[in-house]
Design an enzyme around this catalytic site. Structure first.
Site, PDB file in Angstrom:
ATOM      1  N   GLY A   1      49.287 -11.822   0.581  1.00 13.07           N
ATOM      2  CA  GLY A   1      48.813 -11.001   1.691  1.00 13.07           C
ATOM      3  C   GLY A   1      49.957 -10.389   2.491  1.00 13.07           C
ATOM      4  O   GLY A   1      49.869  -9.252   2.957  1.00 13.07           O
ATOM      5  N   THR A   2      51.040 -11.146   2.645  1.00 14.97           N
ATOM      6  CA  THR A   2      52.171 -10.641   3.434  1.00 14.97           C
ATOM      7  C   THR A   2      52.740  -9.379   2.798  1.00 14.97           C
ATOM      8  O   THR A   2      52.959  -8.360   3.477  1.00 14.97           O
ATOM      9  CB  THR A   2      53.261 -11.731   3.533  1.00 14.97           C
ATOM     10  OG1 THR A   2      52.700 -12.856   4.216  1.00 14.97           O
ATOM     11  CG2 THR A   2      54.494 -11.245   4.268  1.00 14.97           C
TER      12      THR A   2
ATOM     13  N   SER B   1      44.462 -11.948  -0.344  1.00 12.56           N
ATOM     14  CA  SER B   1      45.361 -13.012  -0.778  1.00 12.56           C
ATOM     15  C   SER B   1      44.556 -14.059  -1.536  1.00 12.56           C
ATOM     16  O   SER B   1      43.513 -14.512  -1.057  1.00 12.56           O
ATOM     17  CB  SER B   1      46.029 -13.645   0.450  1.00 12.56           C
ATOM     18  OG  SER B   1      46.828 -14.728   0.046  1.00 12.56           O
TER      19      SER B   1
ATOM     20  N   CYS C   1      53.603 -21.968  12.798  1.00 10.69           N
ATOM     21  CA  CYS C   1      54.489 -21.058  12.077  1.00 10.69           C
ATOM     22  C   CYS C   1      55.110 -21.795  10.895  1.00 10.69           C
ATOM     23  O   CYS C   1      54.934 -23.002  10.719  1.00 10.69           O
ATOM     24  CB  CYS C   1      55.533 -20.442  12.993  1.00 10.69           C
ATOM     25  SG  CYS C   1      56.716 -21.605  13.620  1.00 10.69           S
TER      26      CYS C   1
HETATM   27  C1  PLP Z   1      45.052 -12.729   8.350  1.00 12.58           C
HETATM   28  C2  PLP Z   1      46.180 -13.053   7.432  1.00 12.58           C
HETATM   29  N1  PLP Z   1      46.892 -12.057   6.902  1.00 12.58           N
HETATM   30  C3  PLP Z   1      47.909 -12.292   6.050  1.00 12.58           C
HETATM   31  C4  PLP Z   1      48.279 -13.563   5.699  1.00 12.58           C
HETATM   32  C5  PLP Z   1      49.423 -13.775   4.765  1.00 12.58           C
HETATM   33  O1  PLP Z   1      48.959 -14.036   3.459  1.00 12.58           O
HETATM   34  P1  PLP Z   1      49.935 -14.760   2.402  1.00 12.58           P
HETATM   35  O2  PLP Z   1      50.029 -16.183   2.799  1.00 12.58           O
HETATM   36  O3  PLP Z   1      49.235 -14.576   1.085  1.00 12.58           O
HETATM   37  O4  PLP Z   1      51.231 -14.049   2.431  1.00 12.58           O
HETATM   38  C6  PLP Z   1      47.570 -14.650   6.248  1.00 12.58           C
HETATM   39  C7  PLP Z   1      47.969 -16.040   5.938  1.00 12.58           C
HETATM   40  O5  PLP Z   1      47.755 -16.945   6.702  1.00 12.58           O
HETATM   41  C8  PLP Z   1      46.491 -14.377   7.123  1.00 12.58           C
HETATM   42  O6  PLP Z   1      45.772 -15.358   7.670  1.00 12.58           O
END
Ligand code: PLP
Length: 371
Positions: A71-72, A187, A308
Site C-alpha cells: 500500500g505504501t 494492500s 509507528c
Molecule cells: C490506510 C493505510 N494505507 C496504507 C498502508 C500501508 O500499506 P502497506 O503496509 O502495505 O505498505 C496502511 C498500513 O497500515 C494503511 O492502514
C-alpha cells in the site's frame, strides 16, 4: 479455544490457509513472468490469474491493476504519478500519504472523523486543478469516508481523485467505478494475503507516469520483476474476501459489553458509518500502552492508536484531527477483527479489559482512601 486472541487485523491480517497454498504453488513454478519460455509463461499465468482476482475485488479491468510492493508504494506512486502540482489530502490519511506530500493542503475532518465536504468545496475553488486524496476507511477508527461525494465535488473543479482503499477492500464493498475515483491503492496483507505486495489501480484513461526506472513490467507502469508468489497470494486473498463475512454482530456485542463495564468509555466514530471490524475505544484514565501490555499478558493482541514502525507509540494524529484532547487520545486503543476472529476471542478481550479496568479503578480508589 485459540492460543491467543488476535484482534489487530488492521495492522496485518494473518495469512489465510488457501493463500499459503496459492503462494507455494506459484513458488514451485520458478520462472520469470517476462521470459518467453515455458517456465516464464507458467509464472505469467499465476500473475494474470491474480490480476483478474484483484480486479474483480474492486470492479475494474485486469489491465487497470498495477502490482506494487504494498500500500505504501501504491500511495507514493499515485501521489507522484499524476503530474498534478497541487495536492489536497484529508487530515486523517495514512503516513504513506502525509509524508509523501508533506506540503499538501489538508482537508479537515469533523468530530466523527468524516471529511468536511464544505471545506473541500472551498479548497477546490483555488486556481490550479489539484489531485485530491481521500481514503476509503480510516485505519484507526474504521470510519468510512464519503468518497463518491468527494469525487462529485472534485469533478466540478477538474480535479483527479485518489483513494487509499487499503483498509476498506475486503472488509466492505469497494468499487472503483462506482466511487468514480481515478486511482485506488490496495494492500494484500490487510485482507489475509502476504505482506510486501499490493496494487495501484489506475482507471483506464487517467493520466499516470511512472517515476521508477527499470524494465517495462506492469505495462511500463511499475519497473521490476513481479513478486510472483506474493501476487498469487494477493489474488487468492482477494477472491476469498469477496465472499465477505459479517463482523457487525461480534463488534456490537463487544462494544456493548465494554461500555457496560466503563460507561464513560468513548467509541470514536460510533455515530457514523464504520467498517464492521474496527473499534477505537478509550478506557478512561488508563494509558493505551498499559492497556496493550495488560491485554497482551492476558493473551489478547490489540494496538494503541497509531503505533509507528519502531514500535514506539505516538499520539494519534487521527484523533487529534477529530478534536480529541491529548489526555483522552492517550487512552484509546484499536481493536480490529478479521477472518479468523471467533466469539471466544471477543469473550477473552471483554474479560481482560474488564479485569484491567476494575484493577485500575480499585487501586485508584484505595489510593484515594489512603491519602
Ligand atoms: C490506510 C493505510 N494505507 C496504507 C498502508 C500501508 O500499506 P502497506 O503496509 O502495505 O505498505 C496502511 C498500513 O497500515 C494503511 O492502514
Amino acid at each position: 479455544m485459540p492460543a491467543f486472541a488476535y484482534l489487530d487485523h488492521n495492522a496485518t491480517s494473518p495469512i489465510r490457509p488457501p493463500v499459503l497454498d496459492a503462494m507455494v504453488d506459484a513458488l514451485r513454478v520458478g520462472g520469470n513472468p517476462s521470459s518467453v519460455h515455458r517456465a516464464g509463461r507458467a509464472a505469467r499465468l499465476h500473475v494474470d490469474a491474480a490480476r483478474r482476482q484483484v480486479a474483480a475485488l474492486v470492479g475494474v479491468l485486469p489491465s487497470e491493476v498495477v502490482f506494487t510492493s504494498g500500500g505504501t508504494e501504491a500511495n507514493n506512486m499515485a501521489l507522484g504519478g499524476t503530474g498534478r502540482k497541487r495536492v489536497l489530502v484529508s487530515a486523517i490519511e495514512h503516513e504513506s500519504i502525509l509524508k509523501a506530500v508533506p506540503w499538501a493542503e489538508r482537508i479537515p475532518v469533523d468530530r466523527n472523523g468524516v471529511v468536511d465536504l464544505a471545506a473541500l468545496d472551498r479548497m477546490l475553488a483555488g486556481s490550479e486543478p489539484p489531485l485530491v486524496s481521500v481514503m476509503f476507511a480510516n485505519n484507526e477508527t474504521g470510519v468510512i469516508q464519503p468518497v463518491a461525494d468527494v469525487v462529485r465535488l472534485a469533478r466540478a473543479a477538474d480535479a483527479l481523485v485518489h483513494c487509499d482503499a487499503v483498509q476498506g477492500a475486503g472488509k466492505a464493498p469497494v468499487d472503483l467505478h462506482g466511487l468514480g475515483v481515478d486511482y485506488l491503492s490496495l494492500s494484500a496483507h490487510k485482507l489475509g494475503g502476504p505482506t510486501g505486495v499490493g496494487a495501484l489501480v489506475v482507471r483506464a484513461g487517467a493520466p499516470f507516469g511512472a517515476d521508477r526506472k527499470g524494465g517495462g513490467q506492469e505495462s511500463n507502469r511499475r519497473a521490476g520483476t513481479e513478486n510472483v508468489a506474493g501476487i498469487a497470494g494477493f489474488g487468492a486473498a482477494a477472491e476469498i474476501s469477496l465472499s465477505g463475512q459479517d463482523m457487525a454482530s461480534l463488534r456490537d456485542r463487544m462494544e456493548a459489553a465494554l461500555q457496560a463495564v466503563a460507561p464513560q468509555a468513548r467509541i470514536y466514530g460510533a455515530a457514523v458509518r464504520r467498517l464492521a471490524n474496527t473499534t477505537c475505544i478509550s478506557m478512561p484514565g488508563v494509558n493505551a500502552e498499559t492497556q496493550v501490555m495488560a491485554l497482551d499478558l492476558a493473551g489478547v493482541c490489540v494496538s494503541a492508536g497509531a503505533a509507528c514502525s519502531s514500535g514506539k507509540v505516538t499520539r494519534s494524529a487521527v484523533l487529534a484531527a477529530m478534536g480529541v484532547e491529548p489526555a483522552e487520545s492517550e487512552t484509546a486503543i484499536r481493536i480490529s477483527c478479521g477472518w479468523n476472529t471467533v466469539s471466544e476471542d471477543i469473550d477473552r478481550l471483554i474479560a481482560a479489559w474488564k479485569g484491567l479496568y476494575i484493577r485500575v479503578t480499585h487501586s485508584d480508589l484505595s489510593q484515594a482512601r489512603a491519602a
